[in-house]
Each structure stands twice: as C-alpha cells, then as structure tokens.
Scaffold this active site. Structure first.
Site, PDB file in Angstrom:
ATOM      1  CG  ASN A  62       1.147   2.079   4.323  1.00 32.82           C
ATOM      2  OD1 ASN A  62      -0.061   2.262   4.144  1.00 32.82           O
ATOM      3  ND2 ASN A  62       2.081   2.851   3.773  1.00 32.82           N
ATOM      4  CD1 TRP A  63      -2.870  -3.336   5.479  1.00 35.42           C
ATOM      5  CD2 TRP A  63      -5.104  -3.154   5.478  1.00 35.42           C
ATOM      6  NE1 TRP A  63      -3.379  -4.285   6.326  1.00 35.42           N
ATOM      7  CE2 TRP A  63      -4.749  -4.198   6.351  1.00 35.42           C
ATOM      8  CE3 TRP A  63      -6.458  -2.855   5.318  1.00 35.42           C
ATOM      9  CZ2 TRP A  63      -5.693  -4.944   7.064  1.00 35.42           C
ATOM     10  CZ3 TRP A  63      -7.392  -3.587   6.033  1.00 35.42           C
ATOM     11  CH2 TRP A  63      -7.012  -4.623   6.885  1.00 35.42           C
ATOM     12  CE  LYS A  64       2.794   1.295   0.457  1.00 35.68           C
ATOM     13  NZ  LYS A  64       3.929   1.318  -0.442  1.00 35.68           N
ATOM     14  CG  HIS A  94       4.367   6.523   2.705  1.00 34.89           C
ATOM     15  ND1 HIS A  94       4.557   6.365   1.344  1.00 34.89           N
ATOM     16  CD2 HIS A  94       4.610   5.308   3.266  1.00 34.89           C
ATOM     17  CE1 HIS A  94       4.875   5.101   1.109  1.00 34.89           C
ATOM     18  NE2 HIS A  94       4.920   4.437   2.259  1.00 34.89           N
ATOM     19  CD  GLU A 123       3.388   4.609  -1.759  1.00 31.88           C
ATOM     20  OE1 GLU A 123       2.345   4.469  -1.103  1.00 31.88           O
ATOM     21  OE2 GLU A 123       4.168   3.662  -2.015  1.00 31.88           O
ATOM     22  CD  GLU A 156       8.270   3.102   4.160  1.00 37.45           C
ATOM     23  OE1 GLU A 156       7.839   1.959   4.289  1.00 37.45           O
ATOM     24  OE2 GLU A 156       7.646   3.999   3.567  1.00 37.45           O
ATOM     25  N   GLY A 195       8.210  -1.100  -2.994  1.00 40.45           N
ATOM     26  CA  GLY A 195       7.466  -1.682  -4.114  1.00 40.45           C
ATOM     27  C   GLY A 195       8.321  -2.491  -5.069  1.00 40.45           C
ATOM     28  CB  SER A 245      10.837  -4.524  -1.013  1.00 41.67           C
ATOM     29  OG  SER A 245      10.438  -3.622  -2.015  1.00 41.67           O
TER      30      SER A 245
HETATM   31  P1  13P Z   1       6.223  -2.346   0.148  1.00 40.24           P
HETATM   32  O1  13P Z   1       6.449  -3.196   1.373  1.00 40.24           O
HETATM   33  O2  13P Z   1       5.066  -2.814  -0.675  1.00 40.24           O
HETATM   34  O3  13P Z   1       7.482  -2.143  -0.621  1.00 40.24           O
HETATM   35  O4  13P Z   1       5.780  -0.900   0.691  1.00 40.24           O
HETATM   36  C1  13P Z   1       6.589  -0.313   1.654  1.00 40.24           C
HETATM   37  C2  13P Z   1       5.927   0.911   2.151  1.00 40.24           C
HETATM   38  O5  13P Z   1       5.874   1.919   1.478  1.00 40.24           O
HETATM   39  C3  13P Z   1       5.347   0.860   3.504  1.00 40.24           C
HETATM   40  O6  13P Z   1       4.978   2.123   3.943  1.00 40.24           O
END
Ligand code: 13P
Length: 254
Positions: free
Chosen positions: A8-10, A95, A97, A165, A171, A213
């Site tokens: 997931n590149w966000k 997600h 976020e 998650e 993060g 993470s």
């Molecule tokens: P990180 O791996 O940067 O903690 O992000 C996890 C995430 O939200 C994947 O969707």
C-alpha cells in the site's frame, strides 16, 4: 493458498517517473516466484500509467479507493468500472486512514459489494484503535466485519481478502508492531466471525493478512508463527530491495 504480499503505497511517491521505476523494478525481481502473489496499490492517479494490460498470476495492481456508483454526477470519485478497465484486480477498502476521514461501515459495505459485483477482490481492513485489557475492542473488530460484509453472499466469498491492521501498530517503529502470536489469536477470532457469517468451510478460504509496521525484520514471524496468509505493507513497500525480499521470503514459506 499462495501468500499475498500487498504494497500500500498510500500517497507516495509524488511523481510518476518514480512510481514507474519502483513498479518496474519490483516486477522484474519477483518474476518466477511460484508461491506468492505480489500486489502494488499506488495512488489512483497513477493507475492508468501503471496498468499492466492484463493481470498475471504473480504480479497484480490494486487500488486504494473506489466509489459505489459506476458513473454519473459524483465529482472526484473512482468508478469500479474504470478500475476494471485498467485491469486492477484488488481494492483496499476500509483502511483506517480512510475511516479517520469519515468513511463509515455502511459506505465500506457499499464499496465492498460493488467491487465484488465487478469481479474484483476487496481487501477489507479491520482493526481496533486501542486495546483494552477486558477485550471490549474485539466487539469493534467483529462489528467492522459484520457491517462491512453485510449482504455478501456465500458465492462471493472466494474473492474476499481481510487485512487485520490494528491502528496503533500502523506507522510505528517495527518494535511496536503487533506480535506474531497475538496476530494469530486475532486471526482466529476473525476466522471465527467469518465462520459465523459464511460457515466454516467458506471462512477457511478467506486469506487473512497482517498489516502494521511490517518490515523485512519482523515479516517472517507473522508468516510462520503467526500463520498469516500474507502481509499488507506500507512504508516498506516503497523500498524496492526490502519489498522484493519480503516477496521472496513469503515465497519460501509453505
Ligand atoms: P506501515 O507498514 O507503514 O505501518 O503501514 C501499514 C498500512 O497501513 C498498510 O495498509
């Protein structure tokens, strides 16, 4: 089942040339892996340029968002038909976020169902914000599953992917990630909830990924002790050698 390694590149990277470079290098290096499926989910604006023409059994494209209507007066939204046309195979839904920006379980359910209807595979993200010693947070995970999967028929189950998650683990420094044993307990809880929705045989077919993470250092624990069916990877998915190493690691684990 093949392990699923999803990047997931966000909202990264911020230029197309870099996005193309990361995708091309990853693709080249995972070619030939037999026991793993690698999915990258870039920002929506890059999907067209990164479209693969056709999906293959090792490498696929995923989206980070979708809207539940196909077309019409919906400014700024992404149609499931557009995703299908671009050969996108997976869509991250729910997600944390996005939930933080106001997405609710009802909208998540509408998105998930439209994605299923068009033959794409939703990756439904669930996870608690905080843990309490009494385990009340488990009810939150259960509700996210039940509401997100409402009105999903048994025949659609084979398309589903769940990502656990825990929000507090996203993060973070990898030392603050979930532990493999605790992941396993939570995956069992999720499997039990899926079983009450779809029956034990169907529930068994649904991959449950760990996210939060994940790094090359802690990934093996989740895949072996934690028995994760795959990983949903944020930051580490943009570091080419590490993400490739994650895919190769998953490829070796039976
Ligand atoms: P990180 O791996 O940067 O903690 O992000 C996890 C995430 O939200 C994947 O969707």
């Amino acid at each position: 089942m093949k392990k699923l390694i999803v990047g997931n590149w966000k909202l990264n990277p911020t230029n197309l040339a870099e996005a193309k470079k990361i995708q091309t290098k990853i693709r080249q290096k995972v070619t030939g892996l037999r026991n793993v499926k690698v999915v990258i989910c870039p920002p929506t604006a890059y999907l067209s340029a990164l479209s693969l023409g056709r999906s293959n059994s090792i490498f696929s494209l995923g989206a980070q968002e979708v809207f539940w209507k196909e077309a019409g007066p919906y400014t700024g939204q992404t149609s499931p038909l557009i995703l299908k046309d671009l050969n996108v195979s997976f869509v991250i839904i729910g997600h944390s976020e996005q939930r933080d920006l106001g997405e609710n379980d009802e909208q998540i359910n509408l998105k998930l169902r439209v994605v299923l209807d068009y033959g794409l595979r939703p990756i439904l993200c669930v996870g608690e914000k905080e843990r309490d010693d009494s385990g009340y947070y488990l009810a939150q995970i259960k509700r996210q599953l039940e509401d997100g999967l409402e009105k999903v028929s048994k025949k659609m189950v084979k398309q589903l992917v769940i990502a656990y998650e825990p929000v507090w683990a996203i993060g973070q420094d990898q030392r603050k990630a979930e532990t493999p044993t605790s992941f396993l307990q939570h995956a069992l809880f999720i499997r039990k909830t899926l079983s009450s929705l779809f029956g034990p045989a169907e529930a068994q077919k649904i991959p449950i990924l760990y996210g939060g993470s994940v790094t090359i250092k802690n990934a093996e624990g989740f895949l072996t002790q934690g028995q994760a069916d795959g990983l949903l990877v944020g930051r580490e998915s943009l570091i080419i050698p590490n993400f490739v190493a994650l895919a190769k690691l998953a490829n070796q684990i039976k």
